[in-house]
Motif scaffolding. Sequence first.
Motif, PDB file in Angstrom:
ATOM      1  N   GLY A 112       0.788  -1.220   0.000  1.00  0.00           N
ATOM      2  CA  GLY A 112       0.000   0.000   0.000  1.00  0.00           C
ATOM      3  C   GLY A 112       0.820   1.270   0.000  1.00  0.00           C
ATOM      4  O   GLY A 112       0.356   2.317  -0.450  1.00  0.00           O
ATOM      5  N   ASN A 113       2.021   1.184   0.507  1.00  0.00           N
ATOM      6  CA  ASN A 113       2.863   2.371   0.576  1.00  0.00           C
ATOM      7  C   ASN A 113       4.259   2.058   0.066  1.00  0.00           C
ATOM      8  O   ASN A 113       4.836   1.019   0.410  1.00  0.00           O
ATOM      9  N   THR A 114       4.776   2.957  -0.728  1.00  0.00           N
ATOM     10  CA  THR A 114       6.147   2.848  -1.205  1.00  0.00           C
ATOM     11  C   THR A 114       6.831   4.197  -0.995  1.00  0.00           C
ATOM     12  O   THR A 114       6.174   5.238  -0.933  1.00  0.00           O
ATOM     13  N   ASN A 115       8.131   4.166  -0.857  1.00  0.00           N
ATOM     14  CA  ASN A 115       8.868   5.417  -0.805  1.00  0.00           C
ATOM     15  C   ASN A 115      10.214   5.226  -1.476  1.00  0.00           C
ATOM     16  O   ASN A 115      10.716   4.092  -1.567  1.00  0.00           O
ATOM     17  N   TYR A 116      10.754   6.318  -1.948  1.00  0.00           N
ATOM     18  CA  TYR A 116      11.959   6.272  -2.773  1.00  0.00           C
ATOM     19  C   TYR A 116      12.936   7.377  -2.390  1.00  0.00           C
ATOM     20  O   TYR A 116      12.529   8.456  -1.948  1.00  0.00           O
ATOM     21  N   ALA A 117      14.194   7.102  -2.612  1.00  0.00           N
ATOM     22  CA  ALA A 117      15.190   8.160  -2.505  1.00  0.00           C
ATOM     23  C   ALA A 117      14.946   9.156  -3.640  1.00  0.00           C
ATOM     24  O   ALA A 117      14.499   8.772  -4.729  1.00  0.00           O
ATOM     25  N   ASP A 118      15.209  10.416  -3.379  1.00  0.00           N
ATOM     26  CA  ASP A 118      14.978  11.441  -4.400  1.00  0.00           C
ATOM     27  C   ASP A 118      15.728  11.136  -5.690  1.00  0.00           C
ATOM     28  O   ASP A 118      15.253  11.441  -6.782  1.00  0.00           O
ATOM     29  N   SER A 119      16.885  10.529  -5.561  1.00  0.00           N
ATOM     30  CA  SER A 119      17.736  10.291  -6.720  1.00  0.00           C
ATOM     31  C   SER A 119      17.162   9.270  -7.695  1.00  0.00           C
ATOM     32  O   SER A 119      17.602   9.191  -8.851  1.00  0.00           O
ATOM     33  N   VAL A 120      16.183   8.480  -7.238  1.00  0.00           N
ATOM     34  CA  VAL A 120      15.631   7.427  -8.115  1.00  0.00           C
ATOM     35  C   VAL A 120      14.148   7.614  -8.406  1.00  0.00           C
ATOM     36  O   VAL A 120      13.580   6.846  -9.186  1.00  0.00           O
ATOM     37  N   LYS A 121      13.537   8.601  -7.797  1.00  0.00           N
ATOM     38  CA  LYS A 121      12.103   8.828  -8.013  1.00  0.00           C
ATOM     39  C   LYS A 121      11.813   9.033  -9.497  1.00  0.00           C
ATOM     40  O   LYS A 121      12.510   9.762 -10.182  1.00  0.00           O
ATOM     41  N   GLY A 122      10.768   8.369  -9.963  1.00  0.00           N
ATOM     42  CA  GLY A 122      10.378   8.482 -11.357  1.00  0.00           C
ATOM     43  C   GLY A 122      11.115   7.531 -12.282  1.00  0.00           C
ATOM     44  O   GLY A 122      10.742   7.387 -13.442  1.00  0.00           O
ATOM     45  N   ARG A 123      12.158   6.891 -11.768  1.00  0.00           N
ATOM     46  CA  ARG A 123      12.922   5.954 -12.606  1.00  0.00           C
ATOM     47  C   ARG A 123      12.853   4.520 -12.071  1.00  0.00           C
ATOM     48  O   ARG A 123      12.866   3.570 -12.852  1.00  0.00           O
ATOM     49  N   PHE A 124      12.805   4.372 -10.760  1.00  0.00           N
ATOM     50  CA  PHE A 124      12.774   3.044 -10.146  1.00  0.00           C
ATOM     51  C   PHE A 124      11.377   2.770  -9.586  1.00  0.00           C
ATOM     52  O   PHE A 124      10.693   3.676  -9.112  1.00  0.00           O
ATOM     53  N   THR A 125      10.990   1.493  -9.625  1.00  0.00           N
ATOM     54  CA  THR A 125       9.716   1.081  -9.046  1.00  0.00           C
ATOM     55  C   THR A 125       9.928  -0.170  -8.213  1.00  0.00           C
ATOM     56  O   THR A 125      10.455  -1.174  -8.705  1.00  0.00           O
ATOM     57  N   ILE A 126       9.510  -0.101  -6.956  1.00  0.00           N
ATOM     58  CA  ILE A 126       9.604  -1.254  -6.072  1.00  0.00           C
ATOM     59  C   ILE A 126       8.258  -1.959  -6.029  1.00  0.00           C
ATOM     60  O   ILE A 126       7.200  -1.316  -6.060  1.00  0.00           O
TER      61      ILE A 126
END
Length: 121
Positions: free
Chosen positions: A56-70
């Motif tokens: 339900g919740n994911t979070n990302y480092a700013d450096s990978v946002k928009g490029r990586f998907t967990i």
Amino acid sequence: QVQLVESGGGLVQTGGSLRLSCAASGRTFKLFTMGWFRQAPGKEREFVAGITPNSGNTNYADSVKGRFTISRDNAKNTGYLQMNNLKPEDTAVYYCNADVVLTNGRAYAAWGQGTRVTVSS
């Protein structure tokens, strides 16, 4: 004990994609939050992405946002990291992490052995 095994790393050109997998195995257990971290040569290990048990919740480092998907497949006890538009600065050893609870109640953070990702320019 629970073992986490990463796979999917390799050499890719700038702009390319890779999909990392993290498979958990062992005696009866339950996985809670899963995450990916990475460590580049000469640098400290850093957080990349995390996902809650029900996705339900994911979070990302700013450096990978928009490029990586967990993502994760709880039925397979497997987590994934889809990495698109890779850059040379993404070069690192990527580690899977999971909060594990065994049937005897013991809880701990498990780590995989890492998989190397190299992005050539």
